[in-house]
Design a protein around this motif. Sequence first.
Motif, PDB file in Angstrom:
ATOM      1  N   GLU A  36       0.812  -1.225   0.000  1.00 45.11           N
ATOM      2  CA  GLU A  36       0.000   0.000   0.000  1.00 45.11           C
ATOM      3  C   GLU A  36       0.839   1.265   0.000  1.00 45.11           C
ATOM      4  N   ASN A  37       2.132   1.143   0.178  1.00 42.14           N
ATOM      5  CA  ASN A  37       2.972   2.340   0.315  1.00 42.14           C
ATOM      6  C   ASN A  37       3.920   2.541  -0.869  1.00 42.14           C
ATOM      7  N   THR A  38       3.537   2.052  -2.014  1.00 44.89           N
ATOM      8  CA  THR A  38       4.443   2.155  -3.162  1.00 44.89           C
ATOM      9  C   THR A  38       3.775   2.876  -4.327  1.00 44.89           C
TER      10      THR A  38
END
Lengths: 605, 313
Positions: free
Chosen positions: A57-59
């Motif tokens: 979710e953090n890319t």
Amino acid sequence: MSEADDDDTIVVKKDATAPPPPALLSDPLQQPVPIHIETVLRMTAGAFVGYCLSYSENTSSVIPDSLRWLIGLLVSATVLGTLSVFYTALMFGLMSVTILLYASTVSDALFVGLVAIWIFWVSGLRYGPTGKPFNVVGSALCVFFGMVGLGLHAVIQDGITVTISQDLLQRLLQSEAGEGLESLGDGALSELVDGALDRFQEYLPLIREGIKALTELLLQGCAQITVPVGTFAGQNATVCLSEQDGDLILQLSGGTWLIDKFWTAGVMSPIAVFPNIIVVCSWAFLCIYLSPLLPPLRTVRFGLSRLTLPQALSDAAWYMRRHADRCKSDEMDKAEGKDVLTQEEKLVRSRLIAAINALHGGTLGIAAAFEPRFFDYRCGIPRCTWMPLKDLTVAVEIMVLKALSIREINPARSERALEHAIRVIEKNATALTNGTSRSSQESGTSSMPKADTQLPEDELMVKDEDPLNLEQTSQAVTDAARVWFESMDPTDDSHLTWKDVLNNFLKNVGLWLLPGLALVARLVQIPLLPLLMIKGAYRLHGEKVFQCIKFTAGYTALVCMTVYWKRLRELDVTDQSLKVNDGFELVEGSPPASFAGWELVRASL
Amino acid sequence: MFFQIAYVFATMPTTEGTIKKCVLRLLGTCVGGFSAWALIRTTGDNAIGSVAWLTVTTAISIYLAVEKDTSARFGSSTDFGYGGFYVVLTQSVIVLEYSAGIGDGDELVANRIIANIVGILMAAFMSLIPPRVMGSSPKYAKLILTEATRGLSEAARLMLIDAVNSLDALQHLQESFVKETSALRSDARYLLEDAKRLSSFPFFKVDPSLEEELDTLAITCAGIAATMGQAVELSAKSQQFPNANDATESDMRPALEAISRGENVANLDNDPRLGGSAARNLVAACQLLQARISDHRAALGYDGNVVLTGSED
């Protein structure tokens, strides 16, 4: 044909006095994990990373959110297969899809017709001299078109329609307005007001348009607006208020402008499907390559040069020695001239046949080109190793074929040639098994035959004694092995010129481009086949052409079902209630990516 | 679009390969679909649970899809590997689409399975329409045999011509023969490998002796190529065969003439292993190769002339 046919001339019996066949060489690096477990771990590791990227979710800055899920799918699909011409096939697929989508804006019939021609063209990759390596590419291209081309065809045809429920619209406006005011401090707010007043003249036409559209919407239920900013800036959109429930319906028509946007909307934008596919495929490609790059590195170079080739040479030497022994003894006479194979000979013969199938054309040796040697140069100049390995593979294949043909044509007076060839290839087998290094050569412990492996002049065999040219063939193996060892572990780089360095570099790098170029060449050749056949430069089996026609007919029928059978197309996106993302309901068509509807709403609001 | 995907993946170069891949695809789709359904029911949207499930089931599928010997190094099995491949593919498609919010779990499972079955049935149906490419057919082995017969008879014919004039022709013949038989062999093996996958499937079984016949044909062709090479060597030395001036070699010309017509001939008077001139040994080798060709013809049920179409080049 029955199994017994071949046994008519092969009488199987056990020879107790014969030396045992060579033992199978084992990989010194393989212990203690079995090969198949190692393979499972490697492939699973590649798939695991792909799955993680799909769920991460953090890319967002490096992986397009809209197609993130595709990474895990591509990795799992290709980690069990191979796709050596990845980018060439990908670019060809994207260009084809773009052209076919432009055709779809003219008419569905033109679209279906061109798809049929394209599928027939691509199906030709399954056959011909490049059929084996490119079979998977042909399938992958057809699948790519199915996934991307047909999905986008619906968007081009239907456009994008999004419904915003009354409740959601209210919540959204309140939330946006509230957050917007809260996020601005007093100073910032006054700056904004001052700025807005300064640019009032500039915004005036926009405000006038907005008021006009709002009035039109409230009076007539529908309004035509031109999207002022965002990805769809400049496009005409229809905004309607539903009389039943007060929902706001936004509609953008399809057409060629959408195809342009698929390329030009900017990487990471959910509308920029094509660049995003390239980004996502690159991530998938990296994950796939993780499998072979996990330590310890397993290379075709090592497996071929240290295991397969010496094993084939050892087997060939043993097989030839058995034949030589047989010729000396009276076994042939006892068997009334029939060739007699013992169980062990049959076993080695089957191993030799498997070897010639594996080594055919030296293709395995070429695979070494894709295994760059980053850590083995010892500050020396990079050498091209794949070409010597290919030549060595071909030389061994010819040697093995001759070893097998000796039993076929049973040449007379070839004992001396046989003995000589056996000695030479046994030495080569030992040298290849041990590998070679500068130290072993310097200390004189290398088992490689000496440079002068040819017989002295007085011992040179006349051709009458060597009808199969065994001396020359075994010498070719020695020469090829020497070049191979030299390329792997150069004894002296001082004589190399810049031209040699460039040559080695180009050979190393050039082959990376070759599969892609070969694919392009084959794709260009396929439409020209009828012409080439008329000229007599190409021959083709009729049933293979028909197989391609059948494949095309089946695929086109399925395309027609998708294009003309609207109900089926709707079924493909499952039930209607699921076309809702946080209250934004997709009424008709399917978005180019799962969040395309959001982009439209964001741009419109 | 999953109709097309299933159809494309199930279609192979041969009819046997297509039918067997359809079976593997069907099994893989059902197992993968069930696994995906169970995953969605168990973990729902939980990312860690989904990745763990996908990874473990992928490992199991790969384990079942690879051979348990050294060939595992080259990836999944050519015989049954597609089964595991489709388990992984199907469950990945469903689970990852579900995670992307494209559909509801149950509907996605049903949709993908039905779409796959439609594509599979279409592939099987199309492949069964004649004419078919049958990898298990001896046709492709017969093409090699035809080329071998033509090569040997042409070599024998050239040996009967004046050595000086035949040198270039023999060299060209050897080069084209090696190239042609190599291409034909690659083609035949490619189709056979495709046809013989899923060897435990009760239908479309491939006769194992066909593969052995292809291998022995390769050896015979290598023998013919070697014999052509020897003929080139002798021709380069301007040695004519048979030597018209040598009365002891008078039986060689009829032997070569018979071989050039593709006929079997009786052994020369002298057993070739007992000695003789290089030319005599060469003719004896040709005789043995001609006998080998006759064996191949009998094994392949070659009862007539096959029109030479050659390899795709």
